[in-house]
Design an enzyme around this catalytic site. Structure first.
Site, PDB file in Angstrom:
ATOM      1  N   LYS A  44      45.646  12.152 -63.317  1.00 43.61           N
ATOM      2  CA  LYS A  44      44.301  11.876 -63.863  1.00 43.61           C
ATOM      3  C   LYS A  44      43.211  12.472 -62.976  1.00 43.61           C
ATOM      4  O   LYS A  44      42.036  12.326 -63.249  1.00 43.61           O
ATOM      5  CB  LYS A  44      44.082  10.356 -63.948  1.00 43.61           C
ATOM      6  CG  LYS A  44      44.855   9.669 -65.058  1.00 43.61           C
ATOM      7  CD  LYS A  44      44.849   8.152 -64.915  1.00 43.61           C
ATOM      8  CE  LYS A  44      43.519   7.513 -64.932  1.00 43.61           C
ATOM      9  NZ  LYS A  44      43.596   6.046 -64.912  1.00 43.61           N
ATOM     10  N   LYS A  46      42.314  11.366 -60.175  1.00 45.72           N
ATOM     11  CA  LYS A  46      41.545  10.218 -59.732  1.00 45.72           C
ATOM     12  C   LYS A  46      42.136   9.748 -58.396  1.00 45.72           C
ATOM     13  O   LYS A  46      43.331   9.540 -58.292  1.00 45.72           O
ATOM     14  CB  LYS A  46      41.638   9.101 -60.780  1.00 45.72           C
ATOM     15  CG  LYS A  46      40.506   8.117 -60.711  1.00 45.72           C
ATOM     16  CD  LYS A  46      40.284   7.415 -62.045  1.00 45.72           C
ATOM     17  CE  LYS A  46      38.949   6.698 -62.039  1.00 45.72           C
ATOM     18  NZ  LYS A  46      38.690   6.019 -63.308  1.00 45.72           N
TER      19      LYS A  46
HETATM   20  N1  C2G Z   1      34.724   0.070 -67.362  1.00 46.05           N
HETATM   21  C1  C2G Z   1      33.622  -0.577 -67.914  1.00 46.05           C
HETATM   22  N2  C2G Z   1      32.429  -0.530 -67.280  1.00 46.05           N
HETATM   23  C2  C2G Z   1      32.294   0.147 -66.113  1.00 46.05           C
HETATM   24  C3  C2G Z   1      33.403   0.797 -65.532  1.00 46.05           C
HETATM   25  C4  C2G Z   1      34.627   0.746 -66.182  1.00 46.05           C
HETATM   26  O1  C2G Z   1      33.726  -1.200 -68.989  1.00 46.05           O
HETATM   27  N3  C2G Z   1      31.066   0.183 -65.507  1.00 46.05           N
HETATM   28  C5  C2G Z   1      36.002   0.003 -68.076  1.00 46.05           C
HETATM   29  C6  C2G Z   1      36.517   1.373 -68.500  1.00 46.05           C
HETATM   30  O2  C2G Z   1      35.887   1.784 -69.708  1.00 46.05           O
HETATM   31  C7  C2G Z   1      38.012   1.092 -68.674  1.00 46.05           C
HETATM   32  C8  C2G Z   1      38.283   0.005 -67.616  1.00 46.05           C
HETATM   33  O3  C2G Z   1      36.996  -0.528 -67.226  1.00 46.05           O
HETATM   34  O4  C2G Z   1      38.255   0.549 -69.977  1.00 46.05           O
HETATM   35  C9  C2G Z   1      38.998   0.554 -66.396  1.00 46.05           C
HETATM   36  O5  C2G Z   1      38.206   1.579 -65.845  1.00 46.05           O
HETATM   37  P1  C2G Z   1      38.942   2.743 -65.000  1.00 46.05           P
HETATM   38  O6  C2G Z   1      39.797   2.129 -63.963  1.00 46.05           O
HETATM   39  O7  C2G Z   1      37.902   3.754 -64.618  1.00 46.05           O
HETATM   40  O8  C2G Z   1      39.872   3.361 -66.144  1.00 46.05           O
HETATM   41  P2  C2G Z   1      40.287   4.903 -66.308  1.00 46.05           P
HETATM   42  O9  C2G Z   1      40.497   5.527 -64.970  1.00 46.05           O
HETATM   43  O10 C2G Z   1      39.342   5.490 -67.264  1.00 46.05           O
HETATM   44  O11 C2G Z   1      41.775   4.746 -66.920  1.00 46.05           O
HETATM   45  O12 C2G Z   1      45.122   5.612 -70.105  1.00 46.05           O
HETATM   46  C10 C2G Z   1      43.818   5.121 -69.896  1.00 46.05           C
HETATM   47  C11 C2G Z   1      43.369   5.364 -68.479  1.00 46.05           C
HETATM   48  O13 C2G Z   1      44.328   4.883 -67.555  1.00 46.05           O
HETATM   49  C12 C2G Z   1      42.020   4.690 -68.264  1.00 46.05           C
END
Ligand code: C2G
Length: 127
Positions: A44, A46
């Site tokens: 990802k 990340k």
């Molecule tokens: N989120 C949110 N508000 C934020 C930050 C994050 O609602 N200010 C939500 C994201 O939209 C997501 C969840 O929190 O639904 C987890 O965020 P991340 O860990 O950044 O997820 P991500 O890396 O986008 O992984 O297969 C899907 C991926 O693994 C999603």
């Protein structure tokens, strides 16, 4: 029992994540979180600060979370929905439409992201 599924890296954990998990749990009785493994985070592009084990420990301590499973690739979601008898799939709306392929298997809900907080912002503020 109505089962809900969501995915993420959840690092550095902040109140925007908590708000997502709270709203996701409100949609059912049991919340499963697919937590991105360290290897999948590399796919990802990340960089998580905490290891998978530590992120799992943290998530399992959250009252809204009932179970944490590893998210190892982009292709496991349909199997995860089937194998865990998931009724509702939930993601923040930064993913709007990306997981509509799950609609034949479960309800798909995109929740508004929480404004004003992000891991990037935390890191910038602390640097
Ligand atoms: N989120 C949110 N508000 C934020 C930050 C994050 O609602 N200010 C939500 C994201 O939209 C997501 C969840 O929190 O639904 C987890 O965020 P991340 O860990 O950044 O997820 P991500 O890396 O986008 O992984 O297969 C899907 C991926 O693994 C999603």
């Amino acid at each position: 029992m109505k089962k809900v599924l969501t995915y993420g890296t959840f690092d550095l954990l902040h109140w925007g994540h908590i708000e997502l998990l709270r709203r996701a749990k409100e949609m059912g009785d049991y919340l499963v979180v697919g937590l991105s493994t360290d290897a999948f985070n590399r796919i990802k592009h990340k960089e998580a600060y905490h290891s998978y084990q530590h992120r799992k420990l943290i998530l399992e301590a959250i009252r809204y979370v009932d179970e944490v499973i590893p998210e190892e690739n982009w292709d496991q979601k349909i199997d995860d929905v089937k194998n865990n008898q998931i009724d509702v799939f939930v993601m923040g709306d930064d993913w709007l439409g990306e997981f509509d392929f799950l609609k034949p298997y479960c309800e798909v809900v995109y929740l508004p992201r929480t404004d004003g907080i992000s891991t990037t912002q935390i890191k910038d503020d602390l640097s």
